[in-house]
Write a protein that holds these residues in place. Structure first.
Motif, PDB file in Angstrom:
ATOM      1  N   VAL A 368       0.888  -1.152   0.000  1.00 54.82           N
ATOM      2  CA  VAL A 368       0.000   0.000   0.000  1.00 54.82           C
ATOM      3  C   VAL A 368       0.931   1.207   0.000  1.00 54.82           C
ATOM      4  O   VAL A 368       1.534   1.521   1.031  1.00 54.82           O
ATOM      5  CB  VAL A 368      -0.923   0.029   1.228  1.00 54.82           C
ATOM      6  CG1 VAL A 368      -1.826   1.259   1.185  1.00 54.82           C
ATOM      7  CG2 VAL A 368      -1.763  -1.249   1.312  1.00 54.82           C
ATOM      8  N   ARG A 371       2.349   3.566   2.906  1.00 57.43           N
ATOM      9  CA  ARG A 371       1.717   3.198   4.169  1.00 57.43           C
ATOM     10  C   ARG A 371       2.128   1.827   4.693  1.00 57.43           C
ATOM     11  O   ARG A 371       2.282   1.644   5.901  1.00 57.43           O
ATOM     12  CB  ARG A 371       0.188   3.256   4.031  1.00 57.43           C
ATOM     13  CG  ARG A 371      -0.307   4.670   3.732  1.00 57.43           C
ATOM     14  CD  ARG A 371      -1.696   4.688   3.133  1.00 57.43           C
ATOM     15  NE  ARG A 371      -2.714   4.273   4.072  1.00 57.43           N
ATOM     16  CZ  ARG A 371      -4.021   4.225   3.768  1.00 57.43           C
ATOM     17  NH1 ARG A 371      -4.429   4.581   2.556  1.00 57.43           N
ATOM     18  NH2 ARG A 371      -4.894   3.837   4.669  1.00 57.43           N
ATOM     19  N   GLY A 394       1.812   1.192   9.722  1.00 58.40           N
ATOM     20  CA  GLY A 394       0.850   0.483   8.890  1.00 58.40           C
ATOM     21  C   GLY A 394       0.003  -0.545   9.602  1.00 58.40           C
ATOM     22  O   GLY A 394      -0.622  -1.399   8.952  1.00 58.40           O
ATOM     23  N   THR A 397      -3.578  -0.031   8.614  1.00 59.46           N
ATOM     24  CA  THR A 397      -3.680  -0.333   7.180  1.00 59.46           C
ATOM     25  C   THR A 397      -3.760  -1.831   6.957  1.00 59.46           C
ATOM     26  O   THR A 397      -4.579  -2.315   6.152  1.00 59.46           O
ATOM     27  CB  THR A 397      -2.469   0.252   6.436  1.00 59.46           C
ATOM     28  OG1 THR A 397      -2.469   1.675   6.590  1.00 59.46           O
ATOM     29  CG2 THR A 397      -2.510  -0.104   4.959  1.00 59.46           C
ATOM     30  N   ARG A 400      -7.205  -3.118   7.888  1.00 61.64           N
ATOM     31  CA  ARG A 400      -8.210  -2.714   6.905  1.00 61.64           C
ATOM     32  C   ARG A 400      -8.109  -3.561   5.641  1.00 61.64           C
ATOM     33  O   ARG A 400      -9.130  -3.907   5.035  1.00 61.64           O
ATOM     34  CB  ARG A 400      -8.041  -1.238   6.564  1.00 61.64           C
ATOM     35  CG  ARG A 400      -8.399  -0.286   7.700  1.00 61.64           C
ATOM     36  CD  ARG A 400      -8.320   1.152   7.242  1.00 61.64           C
ATOM     37  NE  ARG A 400      -9.305   1.428   6.215  1.00 61.64           N
ATOM     38  CZ  ARG A 400      -9.216   2.409   5.324  1.00 61.64           C
ATOM     39  NH1 ARG A 400      -8.141   3.197   5.330  1.00 61.64           N
ATOM     40  NH2 ARG A 400     -10.158   2.592   4.424  1.00 61.64           N
ATOM     41  N   LEU A 406      -9.857  -2.018   2.416  1.00 62.13           N
ATOM     42  CA  LEU A 406      -8.867  -1.285   1.636  1.00 62.13           C
ATOM     43  C   LEU A 406      -8.210  -2.233   0.654  1.00 62.13           C
ATOM     44  O   LEU A 406      -7.732  -3.308   1.030  1.00 62.13           O
ATOM     45  CB  LEU A 406      -7.813  -0.671   2.577  1.00 62.13           C
ATOM     46  CG  LEU A 406      -6.646   0.060   1.922  1.00 62.13           C
ATOM     47  CD1 LEU A 406      -7.143   1.313   1.194  1.00 62.13           C
ATOM     48  CD2 LEU A 406      -5.598   0.439   2.964  1.00 62.13           C
TER      49      LEU A 406
END
Length: 548
Positions: A368, A371, A394, A397, A400, A406
């Motif tokens: 990502v 991130r 992260g 992140t 998610r 995401l």
């Protein structure tokens, strides 16, 4: 939250201590605070604790003057800084605006002192100079710029562009920005509501250092057990036992956090024992009042030649019996009037977080941009994984991505789970006017078709008195409890928890940790909570900030 940009203070003398008397506050007919007294002196740290919904955030807003009490008074220092649970600023405000505003008072003080220095000898100038110099020294005004840089760096904001709009920041970044501004500003009275929720270890250590060194009043409401143990000089309990936090009916107890916990446990046992003993005595006296007359031997009737003496003695016996009954009834009335209330059963979470055992996670070359980059991750069925790392590494992140919220730019993510439960850091309900019971029922059903769906009240997460309240009226911690209840009721076999102990009461945080240990399903937790990490017995994954 109800925090706004710091306001340039007027340089004047005033009370240095924070004193509140008889604070009362109600919302929609429900009393949140009832006759609360607060006393905090400069150079001391007062911890405010209590179950979710007992009014910790409300109390801090009243102390800050952001809300007015229904009853009671507050005497506060002139310069008060309040860190709420969300930074609220005017539209278009940038990161640089917030930090510059935090420095404005110190810059103004130094500039004014330089002007007054040229006029020394004038009585008016001498008086203003002396007062302003005291203020500048107390607030370390000449070192403000260096402090601002250090605060931004140690709170993980060094790489955030000063021109970036505050509205574009994540919730964690906004919280750290608000904290950096307040610690730079060094107000005379600092009110902190859950200050460590979004902080990594380095940032928390910085906050502890600054808080211990501040010369003014500090009041902190926090779930962070390590923080409280290290900085608290006294504890204000908004949910005390019948005998109070101090054993004499008061809410305030001097001394540190560990001493408070030990005393609270002793007072809880004392309460339970006193209630049980008094109930036994009430039952004994009630029985005595009801049966005294019957226990006096009625005997047989008198013979003809003994009627006079029997009448004489019988009258004495009846008077004695009547006196004993009246004494018992008076004693019963006193006991009932001064009755120790029954200790309420604590709200205890006993649910199962992840119910199945077949969920597994496999990640390869996940990316990502800016991130998170993760070469490999394998989480076996039934495994418990703790994800750690500094701010910006992260952790959120990753959760998610695993939750399907995401999409990564590259890489492979395979999640084999029948149902995935995800608890984000920031809980939002789209219909805040709905009651907790309606929100829960809409999310998981009412159990009429599926008996496996538990009743909301049975989970020990939302108090029965709150199930009918609109979600928007619940505290942040209570909303997080509701979101956790929805997650548990859906019976996921994979659970993803992002900072699960944030905003939760200390008791529930410990119960949640125990539930993590006994869960048969697969659990992935991202957390900064030092207490949780010290006691973690599963696997761990440490992430580093993504370069670029």
């Amino acid at each position: 939250m109800s925090s706004s940009l710091p306001v340039l203070p007027v340089f004047r003398t005033g009370p240095r201590s924070l004193v509140a008397t008889g604070l009362t506050r109600s919302y929609a007919g429900r009393t949140v605070l009832d006759c609360v007294d607060v006393t905090a002196s400069p150079g001391t740290v007062l911890a405010v604790v209590g179950e979710n919904g007992t009014g910790k955030s409300t109390l801090l807003r009243l102390l800050a003057g952001l809300e007015q009490p229904d009853g009671g008074t507050v005497s506060r220092p002139a310069d008060v800084g309040h860190l709420g649970q969300e930074l609220v600023v005017p539209p278009g405000t940038t990161v640089g605006d917030v930090l510059d505003d935090a420095l404005a008072a110190q810059h103004a003080a130094v500039a004014r002192l330089e002007e007054l220095a040229d006029r020394l000898g004038d009585a008016g100038a001498d008086h203003e100079y002396a007062g302003l110099l005291d203020w500048a020294v107390l607030h370390d005004a000449w070192d403000a710029d260096r402090r601002a840089e250090e605060a931004a760096s140690r709170l993980g904001l060094a790489r955030v562009d000063r021109g970036r709009p505050v509205a574009a920041l994540s919730g964690g970044e906004r919280a750290r920005l608000a904290l950096a501004a307040l610690l730079t500003r060094r107000p005379d009275c600092l009110l902190l509501d859950e200050p460590t929720n979004h902080l990594d270890d380095a940032a928390v250590e910085y906050v502890e250092e600054v808080v211990r060194q501040l010369p003014g009043v500090v009041v902190v409401a926090s779930h962070d057990r390590v923080l409280l143990d290290r900085v608290a000089d006294a504890v204000l309990d908004l949910d005390p036992t019948h005998f109070g936090a101090d054993g004499r009916g008061g809410r305030l107890r001097g001394g540190g956090w560990s001493a408070f916990l030990a005393e609270r446990e002793r007072e809880r046992r004392r309460w339970e024992q006193s209630y049980a003993e008094q109930q036994e005595e009430i039952e004994r006296v009630r029985e005595a009042a009801a049966t005294t007359a019957r226990r006096v031997a009625p005997g047989r009737g008198p013979r003809d030649n003994d009627k006079f003496i029997h009448h004489f003695k019988g009258a004495n016996v009846q008077r004695t019996v009547a006196r004993r009954v009246r004494d018992a009834e008076r004693r019963l009335a006193v006991l009932q009037r001064d009755q120790v209330p029954k200790p309420p059963a604590p709200l205890t979470f006993t649910g199962t977080l992840a119910t199945g055992s077949g969920a597994a996670v496999q990640v390869r070359d996940l990316d990502v941009p800016g991130r998170l980059h993760l070469d490999r991750l394998d989480v076996a069925a039934g495994e418990r994984l703790l994800v750690t790392g500094a701010n910006g590494s992260g952790k959120s992140t990753l959760l998610r991505v695993l939750a399907g919220r995401l999409a990564p730019a590259a890489g492979e993510v395979h999640v084999t789970a029948r149902r995935t439960g995800y608890l984000p850091q920031d809980v939002r309900f789209s219909r805040p006017e709905r009651s907790a019971a309606v929100v829960y029922s809409a999310a998981v059903g009412d159990g009429s078709e599926d008996p496996a769906v538990p009743r909301l009240e049975s989970l020990g997460l939302v108090h029965p008195r709150d199930v009918g309240r609109p979600v928007g009226e619940l505290s942040t911690g209570q909303q997080r409890r509701l979101a956790l209840a929805v997650l548990v009721a859906r019976r996921p076999d994979l659970v993803l928890l992002d900072e699960p102990t944030n905003h939760l009461s200390l008791a529930l945080a410990e119960e949640l940790e125990e539930a993590l240990g006994r869960s048969p399903g697969t659990v992935v937790v991202a957390s900064h909570d030092r207490w949780l990490r010290r006691r973690w017995e599963g696997s761990s994954l440490g992430l580093s900030p993504c370069a670029g």
